[in-house]
Design an enzyme around this catalytic site. Structure first.
Site, mmCIF file in Angstrom:
data_model
loop_
_atom_site.group_PDB
_atom_site.id
_atom_site.type_symbol
_atom_site.label_atom_id
_atom_site.label_comp_id
_atom_site.label_asym_id
_atom_site.label_seq_id
_atom_site.Cartn_x
_atom_site.Cartn_y
_atom_site.Cartn_z
ATOM 1 C CB THR A 1 -7.841 -67.331 -30.724
ATOM 2 O OG1 THR A 1 -8.224 -68.700 -30.877
ATOM 3 C CG2 THR A 1 -8.746 -66.460 -31.573
ATOM 4 C CD GLU B 1 -12.704 -71.876 -25.362
ATOM 5 O OE1 GLU B 1 -13.341 -72.012 -24.306
ATOM 6 O OE2 GLU B 1 -12.788 -70.871 -26.093
#
Length: 381
Positions: free
Chosen positions: A158, A363
């Site tokens: 990201t 995640e």
């Protein structure tokens, strides 16, 4: 409203909601369609205190705890999951890693820039062949005098292209050694660092995901976070907090989809009555509402334990796993309630539907969360 809402959290929620309605909602579909990452928006959010939520005021942050953080992520995600994801990654990964493990000089140098939105952060752990299996990473750093030289590629990062500074974990020891990896602070203008492929994604399209390529990238030894060999262990602790943020992200997406569905069910008429009066729809709404509240209670509990400094690996994994699955379930039911309209981009639920799936992957996949939960349960935690 949250089941544990306080006057303080209500004020935080209203502030974020007002910002999102004014600065995110009008352009979110345009950003989604074009995969545009609105970096200027993050400078604005920094001024609002949304990018240094957990950072103490002495370093330019808001000095809040996880209850406020959950509220902020959730409220942004109700409007746009992409922006919520980027806010979560900036706060929980890059910024938190420096906050938790940086020395005083590193904190004073980087936290004020990150907390105020002057700089955007990224966090580089994942590689093409080492997603959940990060211990097999191939990105290596070798020491050469006062410098470390990094070679390799990080993927699915990201802000991998637009970040100003990154925390990067590279292998400095033997393969498969959990103490053979080290975390480094890497600024964007460092020679040898470049951006690679930007991913073309199903959802979360306005949140930039790209490769980071390291080609003899020289990093001074002063940019090591903590001690050499601690990078993987640090990362696991960072991810505990990160999972709470993804739970909050999923919670916001689920709430946004539910609220749109309830409104539509009260307005859409078929066979002489609103569709909300049909059991097939009303029972869907009942299930959605119940799942959302359960997900929030799990997420808030994990946040409370984190604020109190308690060991909360299992609780963070439970919150992330359950909230992510709820986001997918609720957004799927939302599309069904809208019927044909739910399949078009004229209504918001198709975007919630597309965005929700990332929450079960990023995640740590849902399967990895189950692994973490079961291991902790077997330990008696």
């Amino acid at each position: 409203m949250s089941p544990i809402e306080t006057e303080h959290l209500k004020m935080v929620r209203e502030s974020v909601r007002s910002f999102a309605d004014q600065h995110i909602k009008p352009q979110m579909m345009e950003w989604d369609e074009s995969q545009h990452f609105p970096k200027d928006l993050f400078h604005l959010m920094g001024k609002q205190g949304f990018l240094g939520v957990l950072v103490p005021q002495e370093y330019g942050g808001s000095g809040f705890g996880y209850q406020e953080y959950i509220t902020i992520i959730e409220e942004i995600a109700k409007v746009c999951g992409s922006i919520g994801l980027s806010v979560a990654a900036h706060n929980s990964l890059c910024t938190s890693h420096i906050l938790l493990f940086g020395n005083e000089e590193q904190k004073k140098t980087y936290l004020p820039k990150l907390a105020t939105g002057e700089w955007l952060g990224a966090w580089g752990l994942t590689e093409a062949n080492t997603g959940s299996d990060a211990i097999r990473m191939k990105c290596v750093a070798e020491q050469n005098g006062d410098y470390w030289v990094i070679n390799g590629t990080k993927t699915w990062i990201t802000h991998g292209k637009s970040s100003d500074v990154s925390v990067v974990i590279a292998r400095t020891g033997e393969l498969l050694d959990s103490r053979g990896m080290t975390a480094f602070i890497v600024e964007r203008n460092t020679p040898g660092l470049s951006a690679g492929k930007k991913e073309n994604k199903l959802g979360m399209r306005a949140s930039e995901t790209a490769e980071m390529i390291f080609d003899n990238c020289k990093i001074h030894k002063s940019m090591v976070l903590g001690n050499v060999g601690e990078g993987f262990i640090q990362s696991m602790k960072v991810l505990d907090g990160g999972r709470i943020s993804i739970a909050a992200l999923a919670l916001g997406i689920a709430k946004g989809a539910y609220q749109a569905s309830a409104k539509y069910a009260n307005e859409r008429e078929q066979f002489g009555q609103t569709i909300g009066q049909f059991q097939g729809v009303s029972f869907k709404l009942a299930d959605m509402c119940t799942k959302i509240e359960a997900a929030e209670l799990l997420t808030r509990k994990a946040g409370k334990m984190k604020d109190q400094g308690q060991y909360m690996t299992k609780q963070a994994a439970m919150a992330k796993y359950y909230a992510a699955e709820v986001a997918v379930s609720v957004s799927t039911d939302a599309v069904q309630i809208f019927g044909g309209y739910g399949y078009t981009k004229d209504f918001p639920v198709e975007k919630y539907y597309r965005d929700s799936k990332l929450c079960t992957i990023g995640e740590g996949t849902s399967e990895i969360q189950k692994l973490v939960i079961s291991r902790e349960a077997l330990k008696g935690n």
